[in-house]
Design a protein around this motif. Structure first.
Motif, PDB file in Angstrom:
ATOM      1  N   MET A 173      -0.442  14.145  -7.903  1.00  9.93           N
ATOM      2  CA  MET A 173       0.017  12.843  -7.445  1.00  9.93           C
ATOM      3  C   MET A 173       0.266  12.865  -5.965  1.00  9.93           C
ATOM      4  O   MET A 173       0.794  13.810  -5.399  1.00  9.93           O
ATOM      5  N   SER A 174      -0.065  11.751  -5.342  1.00 13.24           N
ATOM      6  CA  SER A 174      -0.073  11.740  -3.891  1.00 13.24           C
ATOM      7  C   SER A 174       1.188  11.109  -3.312  1.00 13.24           C
ATOM      8  O   SER A 174       1.844  10.279  -3.932  1.00 13.24           O
ATOM      9  N   ILE A 175       1.494  11.539  -2.125  1.00 13.71           N
ATOM     10  CA  ILE A 175       2.574  10.943  -1.358  1.00 13.71           C
ATOM     11  C   ILE A 175       2.285   9.469  -1.101  1.00 13.71           C
ATOM     12  O   ILE A 175       3.188   8.638  -1.133  1.00 13.71           O
ATOM     13  N   GLU A 176       1.021   9.157  -0.885  1.00 12.84           N
ATOM     14  CA  GLU A 176       0.642   7.772  -0.611  1.00 12.84           C
ATOM     15  C   GLU A 176       1.126   6.828  -1.723  1.00 12.84           C
ATOM     16  O   GLU A 176       1.758   5.810  -1.447  1.00 12.84           O
ATOM     17  N   HIS A 177       0.848   7.183  -2.962  1.00 12.69           N
ATOM     18  CA  HIS A 177       1.244   6.307  -4.059  1.00 12.69           C
ATOM     19  C   HIS A 177       2.759   6.268  -4.223  1.00 12.69           C
ATOM     20  O   HIS A 177       3.309   5.245  -4.608  1.00 12.69           O
ATOM     21  N   THR A 178       3.384   7.394  -3.930  1.00 19.14           N
ATOM     22  CA  THR A 178       4.841   7.421  -4.013  1.00 19.14           C
ATOM     23  C   THR A 178       5.432   6.470  -2.977  1.00 19.14           C
ATOM     24  O   THR A 178       6.407   5.766  -3.259  1.00 19.14           O
ATOM     25  N   ILE A 179       4.845   6.431  -1.795  1.00 18.34           N
ATOM     26  CA  ILE A 179       5.318   5.516  -0.761  1.00 18.34           C
ATOM     27  C   ILE A 179       5.105   4.063  -1.197  1.00 18.34           C
ATOM     28  O   ILE A 179       6.015   3.233  -1.084  1.00 18.34           O
ATOM     29  N   LEU A 180       3.936   3.773  -1.736  1.00 16.74           N
ATOM     30  CA  LEU A 180       3.688   2.411  -2.234  1.00 16.74           C
ATOM     31  C   LEU A 180       4.725   2.048  -3.306  1.00 16.74           C
ATOM     32  O   LEU A 180       5.242   0.928  -3.315  1.00 16.74           O
ATOM     33  N   ALA A 181       5.026   3.023  -4.171  1.00 15.73           N
ATOM     34  CA  ALA A 181       6.004   2.771  -5.239  1.00 15.73           C
ATOM     35  C   ALA A 181       7.380   2.435  -4.665  1.00 15.73           C
ATOM     36  O   ALA A 181       8.036   1.499  -5.118  1.00 15.73           O
ATOM     37  N   VAL A 182       7.790   3.175  -3.643  1.00 18.78           N
ATOM     38  CA  VAL A 182       9.095   2.902  -3.027  1.00 18.78           C
ATOM     39  C   VAL A 182       9.080   1.518  -2.373  1.00 18.78           C
ATOM     40  O   VAL A 182      10.030   0.740  -2.515  1.00 18.78           O
ATOM     41  N   LEU A 183       7.991   1.212  -1.685  1.00 12.29           N
ATOM     42  CA  LEU A 183       7.904  -0.082  -1.000  1.00 12.29           C
ATOM     43  C   LEU A 183       7.848  -1.250  -1.986  1.00 12.29           C
ATOM     44  O   LEU A 183       8.185  -2.374  -1.622  1.00 12.29           O
TER      45      LEU A 183
END
Lengths: 204, 204
Positions: free
Chosen positions: A1-11
């Motif tokens: 799992m990528s940091i990118e998707h985690t950031i989208l999830a937080v946003l």
DNA sequence: TCTAACATGTAAAAAGTTACATGATTCA
DNA sequence: TGAATCATGTAACTTTTTACATGTTAGA
């Protein structure tokens, strides 16, 4: 799992700054998830913005100047497509378990007990947090967020129970039998003593 | 925690080849620990050999040619010093939990349930394994290894219980209340609909 | 004879951390 | 006035994975 998707999830929760995203994980990850460093976050935010998944709302008015990021339509779609992908099995790196399962009989059990006690404290702190957080009156916890926290709670309680059982077993010499049909415990100790040489072998 | 120490830990059990180290983690990690790729293992073995922590026993006799590695005195000492260092708190990357806690009300709950069911199967497989392994009659499981497996067992059982409770709650619309003093659930859905535009907003 | 498992390795890419640099604001 | 927190960012480094390349051996 990528940091990118985690950031989208937080946003998806609310528009945030890079600094904000980091602190979100600092306390709220609650043993469910890992944090990321600024060295990861800021370059990724830049990249996500360039690719059109998020956009920056530069705020120089209210005191500090900061860059709030918000999802674009493309960002929401990417996020939701990611949500639908069956999640992969969790990656766990538990040093305590690695150490305990390779601990050998010429090592001092007291040291292992101190490791367990340290872990018990850390786990208890997080448990206390996950029990209070959804009832603190001001934090946002969605229904499904609540279910996720319930998982953390159950997991942490189980862990504490196991630690207590394990310490008890170690202190009262009440360990389980194990399975050693080929005399491996002996072989291991012999290999070690041979390698280290003589009777300097006791590590206590 | 480093791959190097993990390799030393595996070698403390018995001399192994690089291939062997990988397979050790493939099935026995049992949700306690993560695997590593050959791209990590072989270069590290080389490095550990150069630094004098391990040495190779090249075996060209018994059928296949392979490099068995064994700990040196220096290797045993390094391993044992590492064992004594208080372990850091586990790193967990659980995509299912990340997805569940950011799941929103315009997403289809059926998809989330399918994620949970998939996880339940994976978890059950590992649980079955950790229950049988220490009693299979031939594998080596030390006393403390047994205690570690007990942790895996308790943890996996708790996880299955939580999955079952969660699916039940999702299917019977029996979710916990959550905590939303500022109407964030509504705000989120509004932000999303505004971003996506019009009423194309329903993602089901 | 063919496939699965055994076995070793490298090069390039990806992912992520650490350390550094900088500066504003809040509060004791 | 000094410390803590808020805030953004880069460069170098470390770590790890992926993909590739190669070959053997056991057993169906």
């Amino acid at each position: 799992m990528s940091i990118e998707h985690t950031i989208l999830a937080v946003l998806s929760f609310w528009p945030s700054t890079g600094y904000n995203i980091k602190s979100e994980f600092e306390h709220k990850a609650a043993g469910l998830y890992w944090g990321m460093s600024y060295g990861s976050i800021y370059p990724k935010l830049k990249k996500l913005e360039e690719e059109g998944f998020i956009y920056a709302i530069e705020q120089e008015d209210e005191g500090r100047k900061k860059k709030m990021y918000e999802l674009t339509a493309k960002g929401w779609k990417e996020f939701e497509n990611w949500l639908k992908i069956p999640p992969s099995f969790p990656i766990i790196k538990d040093e305590l378990l690695m150490k305990m399962s390779t601990w050998h009989e010429d090592m001092d059990n007291e040291v292992l007990i101190s490791h367990l006690l340290k872990r018990k404290e850390e786990t208890s702190d997080i448990l206390k947090f996950v029990q209070e957080w959804p009832r603190n009156g001001y934090s946002y916890v969605s229904k499904l967020g609540c279910l996720s926290i319930r998982y953390a709670e159950m997991k942490l309680e189980t862990e504490i129970k196991w630690i207590e059982e394990s310490i008890e077993a170690l202190q009262n010499n009440n360990l389980p039998d194990g399975q050693d049909p080929h005399g491996n415990t002996e072989k291991l100790l012999n290999r070690r003593r041979r390698a280290i040489g003589g009777d300097k072998g006791n590590c206590q």
